[in-house]
Design an enzyme around this catalytic site. Structure first.
Site, PDB file in Angstrom:
ATOM      1  N   ARG A   1      49.725  43.068  48.116  1.00 11.57           N
ATOM      2  CA  ARG A   1      50.087  41.766  48.677  1.00 11.57           C
ATOM      3  C   ARG A   1      49.834  41.809  50.177  1.00 11.57           C
ATOM      4  O   ARG A   1      49.973  42.873  50.809  1.00 11.57           O
ATOM      5  CB  ARG A   1      51.581  41.477  48.431  1.00 11.57           C
ATOM      6  CG  ARG A   1      51.899  41.061  47.013  1.00 11.57           C
ATOM      7  CD  ARG A   1      51.439  39.628  46.744  1.00 11.57           C
ATOM      8  NE  ARG A   1      51.873  39.159  45.452  1.00 11.57           N
ATOM      9  CZ  ARG A   1      51.117  39.127  44.346  1.00 11.57           C
ATOM     10  NH1 ARG A   1      49.870  39.567  44.393  1.00 11.57           N
ATOM     11  NH2 ARG A   1      51.594  38.659  43.221  1.00 11.57           N
TER      12      ARG A   1
ATOM     13  N   HIS B   1      41.425  37.098  47.043  1.00 12.04           N
ATOM     14  CA  HIS B   1      42.483  37.390  46.060  1.00 12.04           C
ATOM     15  C   HIS B   1      41.949  37.273  44.620  1.00 12.04           C
ATOM     16  O   HIS B   1      42.448  36.489  43.815  1.00 12.04           O
ATOM     17  CB  HIS B   1      43.698  36.462  46.264  1.00 12.04           C
ATOM     18  CG  HIS B   1      44.964  37.006  45.667  1.00 12.04           C
ATOM     19  ND1 HIS B   1      46.200  36.864  46.257  1.00 12.04           N
ATOM     20  CD2 HIS B   1      45.199  37.689  44.525  1.00 12.04           C
ATOM     21  CE1 HIS B   1      47.120  37.437  45.501  1.00 12.04           C
ATOM     22  NE2 HIS B   1      46.534  37.934  44.428  1.00 12.04           N
TER      23      HIS B   1
HETATM   24  C1  GLV Z   1      48.053  38.552  41.194  1.00  9.14           C
HETATM   25  O1  GLV Z   1      48.093  38.639  42.376  1.00  9.14           O
HETATM   26  C2  GLV Z   1      49.160  38.839  40.317  1.00  9.14           C
HETATM   27  O2  GLV Z   1      50.271  39.071  40.807  1.00  9.14           O
HETATM   28  O3  GLV Z   1      48.954  38.847  39.100  1.00  9.14           O
END
Ligand code: GLV
Length: 319
Positions: free
Chosen positions: A234, A282
């Site tokens: 993250r 992401h």
């Molecule tokens: C993606 O970031 C997830 O948490 O699945």
């Protein structure tokens, strides 16, 4: 699920059209056992028993007083647990998609090989018609530290070890089923210990109060000089100014960044355009719609039977 009425759910997301992304798979899996709609399609909010979420709006839960559980459409539940309107004691489920671990491993290995085997250097050479061989290291001499020993960390470590690289994993608890050929460090101090002398640092930790800002200058300073960070956890794990300082000081040669503190990464962010950084939006992994649908149905069945869903996380631990 039962002979009587289907369990009613609601999609709650500020960011995505969850109905478009997951609706078809849920309809296929549910076979009439559950119904789910966007808030606009809910006539009787008091009949809503579960919510499927990704970054719901601050007031999103207020209209639904009878929720039995909420489920994130991904592996990380940090945003959901930090939600100001989340009712206390409501079970919060995450998806445990085996494919997601494989995707994470694929991303991490791609980045490690890209850097270790000098593909950018060869591409630059090729553009100048230069036939030059990069040095090759014995794979076992390449030290890869994986931060996080859950299903993601396991998949990454397995892939790293399969390529012959030396893999070590920092994990909170000693693993019940350790992978052969992988070194485990557990408990307090395992993260700095794993980073010691590492050529590559792959972060797949969950975001909790303990892991926030864990990727800092002091950690990079423990790595082998000219190391590489693969940041697929993250954004909040990383002290962004420390990354820039570590790059400028030559502690790190570069980093692969799939996540950021603010997503999408703002236009004016200094990460953009820095040739030492490989930025992706992401995408390292995402739970597949089929897994989301199957695990939502499983959780709904458990909740209907008055049980706590097996996929509910430990809210105090944060994952
Ligand atoms: C993606 O970031 C997830 O948490 O699945």
């Amino acid at each position: 699920m039962t002979a009587h009425r289907a369990m009613q759910g609601v999609y709650l997301s500020d960011q995505y059209d969850l109905s478009a992304l997951y609706g078809p798979a849920i309809t296929a899996a549910a076979q009439g056992d559950l119904r789910i709609a966007t808030p606009a399609g809910i006539d009787a909010p008091e009949e809503v028993e579960f919510a499927l979420c990704w970054q719901p709006a601050p007031e999103a839960f207020a209209a639904y007083p009878n929720l039995k559980f909420v489920m994130a459409v991904g592996a990380g539940v940090d945003a959901l647990l930090a939600h100001p309107g989340l009712p206390a004691d409501l079970p919060v489920c995450r998806v445990r998609d085996p494919h997601q671990g494989q995707q994470m491993a694929g991303y991490a290995l791609h980045e490690i090989l890209h850097v270790e085997r000098r593909f950018p250097w060869m591409a630059r050479n090729a553009a100048s018609r230069l036939w030059k061989e990069p040095p090759l290291r014995v794979p076992g001499d390449v030290q890869v530290a994986v931060l996080g020993g859950g299903s993601m960390g396991r998949a990454v470590a397995q892939g790293v070890a399969a390529l012959g690289f030396s893999a070590r994993v920092a994990t909170r608890r000693a693993p019940e089923d350790p992978l052969p050929g992988v070194r485990y460090l557990h408990g307090a101090g395992s993260v700095p210990a794993a980073a010691e002398g590492a050529d590559f640092l792959v972060n797949v930790l969950p975001l909790t109060a303990q892991t926030e800002s864990i990727l800092d200058f002091a950690l990079f300073d423990r790595m082998a000089r000219g190391g590489w960070l693969v940041q697929i956890g993250r954004g909040e794990h990383l002290v962004e100014a420390d990354l820039m300082a570590a790059l400028d000081a030559g502690l790190l040669a570069g980093a692969s960044l799939d996540v950021a503190r603010v997503e999408p990464l703002p236009d004016t962010h200094p990460f953009w355009g820095d040739p030492r950084l490989r930025i992706t939006p992401h995408v390292a992994s995402a739970a597949t719609a089929r897994s989301v649908a199957e695990q939502l149905l499983q959780s709904a069945r458990e909740a209907r039977q008055g049980r706590r869903p097996a996929l509910a996380v430990d809210r105090a631990a944060g994952y």
